[in-house]
Write a protein that holds these residues in place. Structure first.
Motif, PDB file in Angstrom:
ATOM      1  N   LEU A   1       0.814  -1.211   0.000  1.00 24.08           N
ATOM      2  CA  LEU A   1       0.000   0.000   0.000  1.00 24.08           C
ATOM      3  C   LEU A   1       0.849   1.264   0.000  1.00 24.08           C
ATOM      4  O   LEU A   1       1.955   1.267   0.543  1.00 24.08           O
ATOM      5  CB  LEU A   1      -0.898   0.028   1.252  1.00 24.08           C
ATOM      6  N   PRO A   2       0.325   2.339  -0.550  1.00 20.98           N
ATOM      7  CA  PRO A   2       1.002   3.630  -0.395  1.00 20.98           C
ATOM      8  C   PRO A   2       1.061   3.990   1.092  1.00 20.98           C
ATOM      9  O   PRO A   2       0.154   3.650   1.866  1.00 20.98           O
ATOM     10  CB  PRO A   2       0.110   4.607  -1.159  1.00 20.98           C
ATOM     11  N   PHE A   3       2.105   4.691   1.482  1.00 17.12           N
ATOM     12  CA  PHE A   3       2.303   5.026   2.893  1.00 17.12           C
ATOM     13  C   PHE A   3       1.102   5.759   3.483  1.00 17.12           C
ATOM     14  O   PHE A   3       0.664   5.453   4.588  1.00 17.12           O
ATOM     15  CB  PHE A   3       3.580   5.849   3.079  1.00 17.12           C
TER      16      PHE A   3
ATOM     17  N   ARG B   1      -3.199   5.925   7.394  1.00 17.41           N
ATOM     18  CA  ARG B   1      -4.618   6.144   7.690  1.00 17.41           C
ATOM     19  C   ARG B   1      -5.229   4.883   8.317  1.00 17.41           C
ATOM     20  O   ARG B   1      -5.973   4.960   9.295  1.00 17.41           O
ATOM     21  CB  ARG B   1      -5.365   6.531   6.413  1.00 17.41           C
ATOM     22  N   ALA B   2      -4.888   3.713   7.768  1.00 22.08           N
ATOM     23  CA  ALA B   2      -5.402   2.453   8.319  1.00 22.08           C
ATOM     24  C   ALA B   2      -4.891   2.236   9.745  1.00 22.08           C
ATOM     25  O   ALA B   2      -5.646   1.816  10.627  1.00 22.08           O
ATOM     26  CB  ALA B   2      -5.006   1.284   7.424  1.00 22.08           C
ATOM     27  N   ALA B   3      -3.622   2.523   9.971  1.00 21.78           N
ATOM     28  CA  ALA B   3      -3.049   2.365  11.317  1.00 21.78           C
ATOM     29  C   ALA B   3      -3.740   3.298  12.306  1.00 21.78           C
ATOM     30  O   ALA B   3      -4.019   2.910  13.446  1.00 21.78           O
ATOM     31  CB  ALA B   3      -1.549   2.633  11.286  1.00 21.78           C
ATOM     32  N   GLN B   4      -4.038   4.511  11.869  1.00 25.62           N
ATOM     33  CA  GLN B   4      -4.712   5.449  12.761  1.00 25.62           C
ATOM     34  C   GLN B   4      -6.152   5.021  13.040  1.00 25.62           C
ATOM     35  O   GLN B   4      -6.666   5.247  14.124  1.00 25.62           O
ATOM     36  CB  GLN B   4      -4.650   6.855  12.181  1.00 25.62           C
ATOM     37  N   ARG B   5      -6.778   4.383  12.069  1.00 21.58           N
ATOM     38  CA  ARG B   5      -8.133   3.865  12.310  1.00 21.58           C
ATOM     39  C   ARG B   5      -8.100   2.669  13.252  1.00 21.58           C
ATOM     40  O   ARG B   5      -9.025   2.456  14.021  1.00 21.58           O
ATOM     41  CB  ARG B   5      -8.791   3.471  10.997  1.00 21.58           C
TER      42      ARG B   5
ATOM     43  N   LEU C   1       3.215   3.056  17.644  1.00 28.94           N
ATOM     44  CA  LEU C   1       2.170   4.078  17.602  1.00 28.94           C
ATOM     45  C   LEU C   1       0.794   3.452  17.837  1.00 28.94           C
ATOM     46  O   LEU C   1       0.006   3.943  18.648  1.00 28.94           O
ATOM     47  CB  LEU C   1       2.206   4.794  16.253  1.00 28.94           C
ATOM     48  N   VAL C   2       0.515   2.361  17.148  1.00 25.41           N
ATOM     49  CA  VAL C   2      -0.776   1.684  17.288  1.00 25.41           C
ATOM     50  C   VAL C   2      -0.973   1.194  18.724  1.00 25.41           C
ATOM     51  O   VAL C   2      -2.022   1.433  19.336  1.00 25.41           O
ATOM     52  CB  VAL C   2      -0.899   0.510  16.287  1.00 25.41           C
ATOM     53  N   LEU C   3       0.021   0.527  19.283  1.00 25.13           N
ATOM     54  CA  LEU C   3      -0.123  -0.017  20.640  1.00 25.13           C
ATOM     55  C   LEU C   3      -0.324   1.080  21.683  1.00 25.13           C
ATOM     56  O   LEU C   3      -1.169   0.950  22.573  1.00 25.13           O
ATOM     57  CB  LEU C   3       1.098  -0.867  20.998  1.00 25.13           C
TER      58      LEU C   3
ATOM     59  N   THR D   1       5.479  16.089  10.748  1.00 30.86           N
ATOM     60  CA  THR D   1       4.973  14.920  11.443  1.00 30.86           C
ATOM     61  C   THR D   1       3.629  14.522  10.848  1.00 30.86           C
ATOM     62  O   THR D   1       2.701  15.330  10.824  1.00 30.86           O
ATOM     63  CB  THR D   1       4.813  15.183  12.940  1.00 30.86           C
ATOM     64  N   PRO D   2       3.529  13.279  10.336  1.00 28.04           N
ATOM     65  CA  PRO D   2       2.243  12.862   9.779  1.00 28.04           C
ATOM     66  C   PRO D   2       1.199  12.768  10.887  1.00 28.04           C
ATOM     67  O   PRO D   2       1.480  12.295  11.971  1.00 28.04           O
ATOM     68  CB  PRO D   2       2.523  11.492   9.178  1.00 28.04           C
ATOM     69  N   ASP D   3       0.026  13.235  10.580  1.00 31.80           N
ATOM     70  CA  ASP D   3      -1.072  13.178  11.534  1.00 31.80           C
ATOM     71  C   ASP D   3      -2.343  12.872  10.751  1.00 31.80           C
ATOM     72  O   ASP D   3      -2.356  12.911   9.535  1.00 31.80           O
ATOM     73  CB  ASP D   3      -1.183  14.505  12.272  1.00 31.80           C
ATOM     74  N   ALA D   4      -3.395  12.601  11.450  1.00 33.68           N
ATOM     75  CA  ALA D   4      -4.646  12.247  10.797  1.00 33.68           C
ATOM     76  C   ALA D   4      -5.086  13.329   9.816  1.00 33.68           C
ATOM     77  O   ALA D   4      -5.656  13.032   8.777  1.00 33.68           O
ATOM     78  CB  ALA D   4      -5.739  12.017  11.843  1.00 33.68           C
ATOM     79  N   GLY D   5      -4.784  14.572  10.119  1.00 34.61           N
ATOM     80  CA  GLY D   5      -5.158  15.652   9.229  1.00 34.61           C
ATOM     81  C   GLY D   5      -4.326  15.713   7.975  1.00 34.61           C
ATOM     82  O   GLY D   5      -4.704  16.322   6.990  1.00 34.61           O
TER      83      GLY D   5
END
Length: 137
Positions: free
Chosen positions: A26-28, A33-37, A79-81, A131-135
């Motif tokens: 997948l593209p990063f 986005r999937a990890a944040q969900r 990050l997920v944990l 920093t990547p964020d949900a936004g």
């Protein structure tokens, strides 16, 4: 190994495997986005969550399953944990060009003012990107 350590290692291993496959396919931005969900920031902090155990499990799984460039996969898993447990965590990406060599990239996670995975030196050695964020995704 205690039952809690075994459980953390299995959870870390499954997450590492899922994220590694995701990074290959997948593209990063889609994977982030999937990890944040998968890990929306919990409203309350889990009293049973052990930061050190989570980092140990991710690092141990990464050593076993990832041969090259494990930092991004480890950072995403951490990050997920952390976020699932209600512990604030931020993914950081940075670049460096040591002594005119090729450009290198690195990922690390900070939580509550400290680097929890990716090495303390990351902050000094790498120039942070946004920093990547949900936004951002």
């Amino acid at each position: 190994m205690s039952g809690r350590e075994r459980q953390a290692l299995v959870r870390g291993s499954l997450l590492i495997a899922f994220l590694r496959i995701g990074l290959l396919l997948l593209p990063f931005r889609v994977l982030l986005r999937a990890a944040q969900r998968m890990a929306p920031v919990a409203r309350t902090r889990s009293a049973r969550f052990d930061k050190d155990l989570a980092v140990w499990a991710v690092s141990s799984a990464a050593r076993r399953f990832l041969r090259k460039n494990p930092c991004l996969t480890q950072a995403l898993a951490t990050l997920v944990l952390f976020r699932r447990a209600g512990v604030p965590a931020e993914l950081h990406l940075g670049v460096a060009r040591p002594d005119g060599e090729d450009l290198t990239a690195h990922a690390w996670v900070e939580s509550e003012g400290e680097v929890v995975i990716g090495g303390e030196e990351s902050v000094l050695e790498y120039t942070p990107l946004t920093t990547p964020d949900a936004g951002d995704v």
